[in-house]
Write an enzyme that holds these catalytic residues in place. Structure first.
Site, PDB file in Angstrom:
ATOM      1  N   ARG A  81       3.749 104.929 -49.338  1.00  0.00           N
ATOM      2  CA  ARG A  81       3.671 105.972 -50.362  1.00  0.00           C
ATOM      3  C   ARG A  81       2.633 105.598 -51.422  1.00  0.00           C
ATOM      4  NH1 ARG A  81       8.416 108.768 -54.178  1.00  0.00           N
ATOM      5  NH2 ARG A  81       6.940 109.710 -55.633  1.00  0.00           N
ATOM      6  N   ASN A 113      10.894 114.464 -46.039  1.00  0.00           N
ATOM      7  CA  ASN A 113       9.704 115.173 -46.521  1.00  0.00           C
ATOM      8  C   ASN A 113       8.473 114.839 -45.684  1.00  0.00           C
ATOM      9  OD1 ASN A 113      10.404 116.817 -48.776  1.00  0.00           O
ATOM     10  ND2 ASN A 113      10.804 114.977 -49.967  1.00  0.00           N
ATOM     11  N   CYS A 146      15.933 121.275 -49.038  1.00  0.00           N
ATOM     12  CA  CYS A 146      15.331 120.571 -50.168  1.00  0.00           C
ATOM     13  C   CYS A 146      16.149 120.893 -51.417  1.00  0.00           C
ATOM     14  CB  CYS A 146      13.881 121.006 -50.363  1.00  0.00           C
ATOM     15  SG  CYS A 146      13.063 120.245 -51.790  1.00  0.00           S
ATOM     16  N   ASP A 147      16.375 119.897 -52.248  1.00  0.00           N
ATOM     17  CA  ASP A 147      17.191 120.127 -53.442  1.00  0.00           C
ATOM     18  C   ASP A 147      16.352 120.418 -54.683  1.00  0.00           C
ATOM     19  OD1 ASP A 147      16.075 117.669 -53.936  1.00  0.00           O
ATOM     20  OD2 ASP A 147      17.964 116.615 -54.286  1.00  0.00           O
ATOM     21  N   HIS A 152       8.285 123.093 -51.863  1.00  0.00           N
ATOM     22  CA  HIS A 152       7.535 122.651 -53.029  1.00  0.00           C
ATOM     23  C   HIS A 152       6.366 123.586 -53.335  1.00  0.00           C
ATOM     24  CE1 HIS A 152       8.952 118.148 -52.696  1.00  0.00           C
ATOM     25  NE2 HIS A 152       9.940 118.995 -52.906  1.00  0.00           N
ATOM     26  N   TYR A 174       6.242 121.949 -58.513  1.00  0.00           N
ATOM     27  CA  TYR A 174       5.184 121.268 -57.773  1.00  0.00           C
ATOM     28  C   TYR A 174       3.890 122.070 -57.702  1.00  0.00           C
ATOM     29  CZ  TYR A 174       8.140 117.424 -56.115  1.00  0.00           C
ATOM     30  OH  TYR A 174       8.930 116.312 -56.046  1.00  0.00           O
ATOM     31  N   ARG A 189       3.533 106.947 -59.246  1.00  0.00           N
ATOM     32  CA  ARG A 189       4.976 107.156 -59.149  1.00  0.00           C
ATOM     33  C   ARG A 189       5.618 106.149 -58.189  1.00  0.00           C
ATOM     34  NH1 ARG A 189       9.606 108.430 -61.584  1.00  0.00           N
ATOM     35  NH2 ARG A 189      11.094 109.443 -60.179  1.00  0.00           N
TER      36      ARG A 189
END
Length: 437
Positions: free
Chosen positions: A93, A147, A169-170, A199, A259, A279
């Protein structure tokens, strides 16, 4: 389905696992017999096993916990698999975020080219996971949080169109929760209409059953005049919710997914990004460090009163879906499904995020009774094309399709920079991506 449930968590080393498991065990309509923690990272899985076993003992839960890296032991005869795998872990990531930033592009895990890098890893990892699950539990339900959701769902639509998989997705719950926190609403009274890609969507209305009307105009007005309450949010999310007002300053007709800032204000996002500390670094220094600290404290029996894991909205959302399946409740959720006419002026073979009823048959999308506006439609069609090209690249091992996908991504200004980023990602992802020729 009246028997006690056997449940597996795929990607159990995630920091979200304690909240998900507590949501499972605290749900009054679920009777869980056994939870199997499955992760290909043995160390992370064992850390989580220590934490979960402590929480079970502390709260006197009568549930069997198994930790394993063996797919047969994890999935044989389970009723549900909750998937939250992260192919490549936080290490990859970090590359997803930093490589685009090196070229002046948005560096984000699910949006832009970082999201595409993650998607090519995730499709490979998730489809391989489905093969393992169905070998040992062909009748189980897979509830997927992996994701980037729209791209994952598109790959599933192509390869396993008839499997019992619900992609969810929450993030819409996160948006609704911050609005309720800011202005005192109760979202259990709401009937929202939302559409888009994952998103990448908008609320068309939020009907409040208590007052008997659409309150979305009122919510938009409050955000524009007061902003959202970011007290208690971590640094990155506080920044995101502060920026949310800017989206409405420019486009105040609909409530957007937060997003969208990465697509509509990409240059400003890059200018305000730290190319050396993203992040991913925040999470490594925060959530992942917390796991290690918690394991150390449990092993040494110190500061046990500070262990503060609890049920979360992240866990509650997908666990409520499981309950709606088991008890045929037909409850309403946002889920990611093939369009098939639900949005009538959008192509049928798109995977979209919409309100759906979930029951023992699975997911039944609610068809919208309106054409989505040209602005949103245009943005979605471009994003859909780039995502479909990426999925083509995955299945066809096509470098050319990947370059087209990267070039068309709305965070990218030209083909030259798209190729530079793609070539860097190919080198760094050689152990995770399919070979592109």
């Amino acid at each position: 389905m009246d028997e006690k449930l056997n449940v597996a968590i795929a990607g159990a080393g995630s920091g979200y696992t304690p909240g998900l498991i507590l949501s499972l065990l605290n749900h009054e309509e679920l009777d869980v017999k056994e939870i199997r923690l499955y992760d290909i990272d043995k160390d992370r899985n064992e850390d989580m096993n220590i934490i979960i076993s402590y929480l079970m003992k502390k709260n006197n839960y009568d549930v069997n916990i198994i930790s394993t890296e063996n797919p047969e032991k994890a999935f044989k005869d389970v009723n549900f698999v909750f998937s939250q795998i992260r192919a490549g872990g936080m290490k990859m990531r970090e590359f997803d975020e930093k490589i685009p930033l090196k070229y002046g592009l948005v560096g984000q895990e699910t949006c832009g080219l970082g999201g595409f890098s993650y998607a090519l890893r995730s499709m490979k990892g998730f489809l391989e996971l489905i093969d393992k699950i169905h070998k040992y539990a062909p009748d189980c339900w897979i509830l997927n949080y992996t994701n980037p959701e729209t791209i994952i769902a598109e790959s599933v639509r192509r390869k396993y169109p008839d499997f019992k998989i619900i992609n969810a997705c929450d993030m819409t719950i996160g948006i609704e929760d911050i609005i309720c926190k800011s202005f005192g609403y109760d979202r259990t009274n709401w009937i929202p209409v939302y559409y888009g890609l994952n998103h990448f969507g908008w609320y068309q209305s939020i009907y409040d059953s208590k007052v008997g009307k659409d309150i979305m105009p009122e919510i938009i007005n409050k955000i524009l005049n007061e902003g959202l309450n970011v007290e208690g949010e971590d640094k990155s999310w506080a920044k995101t919710w502060t920026n949310y007002k800017t989206l409405l300053d420019y486009f105040p007709d609909y409530l957007p997914n937060n997003y969208l800032e990465y697509y509509l204000f990409s240059e400003q996002i890059v200018v305000n990004s730290n190319k050396n500390y993203t992040r991913a670094n925040e999470i490594m220094d925060g959530r992942l460090k917390k796991i290690k600290d918690t394991v150390y404290n449990i092993k040494n029996e110190i500061n046990l009163e500070q262990i503060d894991y609890e049920s979360s909205s992240h866990g509650n959302y997908i666990v409520d879906m499981a309950a709606s399946i088991i008890h045929n409740k037909n409850e309403r959720f946002m889920a990611i499904v093939p369009n098939n006419g639900a949005i009538k002026n959008l192509r049928d073979d798109v995977v979209v995020e919409l309100p759906c009823y979930i029951n023992s048959k699975g997911c039944e999308p609610i068809s919208l009774r309106f054409d989505i506006p040209d602005f949103q439609k245009g943005l979605m069609e471009s994003q859909v094309a780039s995502e479909k090209l990426l999925v083509d690249a995955f299945f066809e091992n096509s470098y050319y399709k990947a370059l087209q996908a990267f070039t068309l991504n709305q965070t990218v200004p030209n083909a030259k920079v798209a190729k530079l980023v793609l070539d860097d990602f190919i080198e760094i992802n050689k152990d995770y991506w399919p070979e592109l020729n």
